[in-house]
Design an enzyme around this catalytic site. Structure first.
Site, PDB file in Angstrom:
ATOM      1  N   THR A 117      37.561  45.616  35.381  1.00  0.00           N
ATOM      2  CA  THR A 117      37.749  46.243  34.081  1.00  0.00           C
ATOM      3  C   THR A 117      39.230  46.226  33.728  1.00  0.00           C
ATOM      4  O   THR A 117      40.070  46.572  34.570  1.00  0.00           O
ATOM      5  CB  THR A 117      37.244  47.701  34.141  1.00  0.00           C
ATOM      6  OG1 THR A 117      35.828  47.697  34.378  1.00  0.00           O
ATOM      7  CG2 THR A 117      37.526  48.441  32.845  1.00  0.00           C
ATOM      8  N   SER A 118      39.548  45.843  32.499  1.00  0.00           N
ATOM      9  CA  SER A 118      40.918  45.861  31.978  1.00  0.00           C
ATOM     10  C   SER A 118      41.852  45.034  32.873  1.00  0.00           C
ATOM     11  O   SER A 118      41.699  43.819  32.934  1.00  0.00           O
ATOM     12  CB  SER A 118      41.372  47.318  31.815  1.00  0.00           C
ATOM     13  OG  SER A 118      42.584  47.394  31.129  1.00  0.00           O
TER      14      SER A 118
END
Ligand SMILES: *[C@@H]1O[C@H](CO)[C@@H](O)[C@H](O)[C@H]1NC(C)=O
Ligand SMILES: *[C@@H]1O[C@H](CO)[C@@H](O)[C@H](O)[C@H]1NC(C)=O
Length: 363
Positions: free
Chosen positions: A139-140
């Site tokens: 994520t990210s």
């Protein structure tokens, strides 16, 4: 057809209802060369599949291995399906991954990516992982790292899923944060983005990891333009283009964008969703082929079955293999370890150093 789909659905619901047990997170040290000191945490389920799959699950900036372990469902799903999860822990104080240095962007050249790659190599050898089932997600910042690993270690990973990242190489040349990229102002041609990926592992001609990307249209941390640029990049690398949009898939306001035949690259555009695109573990496991029936994607095939066995935690490694004389192995390449099938000697300027029973490396 309907009834088999229905029974699969019921089975999935039944499994989901019983998924209360999570594998235990444990730190591992001494897994091989790790120039930037990335932390390795592993979750091995009590019942492991024979020749299990492994998923590398990478946290966001300011996150930790522990936070991503707690905040996603992979630890429960590992117990259900018998796969291993590696949760790397970023070494910097900000908790972001190095997705900018030449070392991290280049195959076996160092940086955070080499530490992660060596965790995977160690795990493959130690747990007899099926090398056709080596996966990554994040994520990210962890999604950026998924793109980085797809470019620099296409030989190691079979598939990836990235939630709200940027293209491979988008942060190149920055120190830690690249505002131009993050703000969606780094625009390149598909060819230029593709060339950047190909430079991550010069001369590599093998299969590249299948990728699934997710991004929200109202992301103001890593702007949506990064999704547009990543779609240009990977469609160039795979040599395919957008063939079909499936609207409201898998959720209302999400569009599933199918590239080529949908087996190498699929992108999900989420209208009205910001930087936090909720992780959809079930879609990720389907994409990896651990669950569901990705191929063919019309759902007409059979559900993969997994036989689980109790793990023997006290494995006695055999003597590491010694490389036989042969070709030259590049610096940072593997040159020995239990299960290693290669041969050759380390190139000039490097020597074969023992890291652990499963991995020796030219350093
Ligand atoms: C497919 O969906 C994406 C995301 O909404 C959009 O940018 C693109 O224009 C669509 N393409 C077609 C051919 O509908
Ligand atoms: C879908 O998007 C529309 C327009 O942005 C919005 O009004 C609606 O609430 C969204 N639906 C869902 C389920 O998020």
């Amino acid at each position: 057809m309907f009834s088999s789909t229905l029974s699969r659905g019921l089975l999935a619901a039944a499994l989901a209802a019983t998924s209360t047990v999570a594998c235990t997170l444990q730190q591992v040290t001494g897994f091989g060369s790790n120039p930037t000191n990335v932390g390795m945490y592993i979750c091995v389920p009590a019942k492991l599949a024979a020749n299990p799959a492994v998923i590398v699950a990478m946290h966001y900036c300011s996150g930790t291995a522990q936070a991503y372990y707690s905040g996603t469902q992979y630890s429960n799903l590992a117990e259900q399906y018998g796969f291993i999860v590696i949760y790397p822990n970023a070494p910097t104080s900000g908790g972001c991954w190095d997705v900018h240095s030449t070392e991290t962007l280049t195959h076996n050249a160092g940086g955070d990516s080499l530490g992660v790659a060596n965790m995977v190599r160690y795990t493959i050898s130690k747990y007899n992982v099926d090398t056709k089932k080596v996966f990554m997600t994040g994520t990210s910042s962890g999604a950026m790292m998924t793109n980085v690993l797809a470019g620099a270690y296409p030989d190691l990973f079979v598939a990836g899923a990235a939630f709200s990242g940027v293209p491979y190489g988008c942060f190149a040349g920055a120190s830690e944060w690249n505002s131009q990229c993050a703000n969606g102002q780094l625009i390149k041609t598909a060819q230029a983005w593709g060339d950047q990926v190909r430079a991550g592992y010069p001369g590599y001609t093998g299969t590249r990891p299948r990728l699934q990307l997710w991004h929200g249209t109202t992301d103001t941390t890593l702007y949506y333009q990064n999704f547009v640029e990543a779609n240009k990049q990977w469609s160039n690398v795979f040599g395919i283009s957008l063939t079909k949009n499936n609207t409201n898939t898998p959720l209302p306001n999400y569009t599933q964008m199918i590239y080529g035949d949908g087996k190498q690259y699929v992108a999900y555009s989420a209208v009205g969703v910001g930087h936090t695109v909720p992780v959809r573990e079930s879609d990720v496991l389907d994409w990896f082929g651990i669950t569901g029936n990705q191929f063919p994607s019309d759902g007409s095939g059979s559900t993969p079955t997994t036989t689980l066995q109790t793990v023997t935690t006290t494995s006695t490694p055999s003597t590491p293999t010694v490389p036989s004389p042969g070709g030259s192995i590049a610096k940072y390449g593997q040159c020995g370890g239990t299960g290693w099938q290669g041969s050759g000697t380390c190139e000039a300027g490097s020597t074969c150093k023992y890291s652990n029973d499963w991995y020796s490396q030219c350093l």
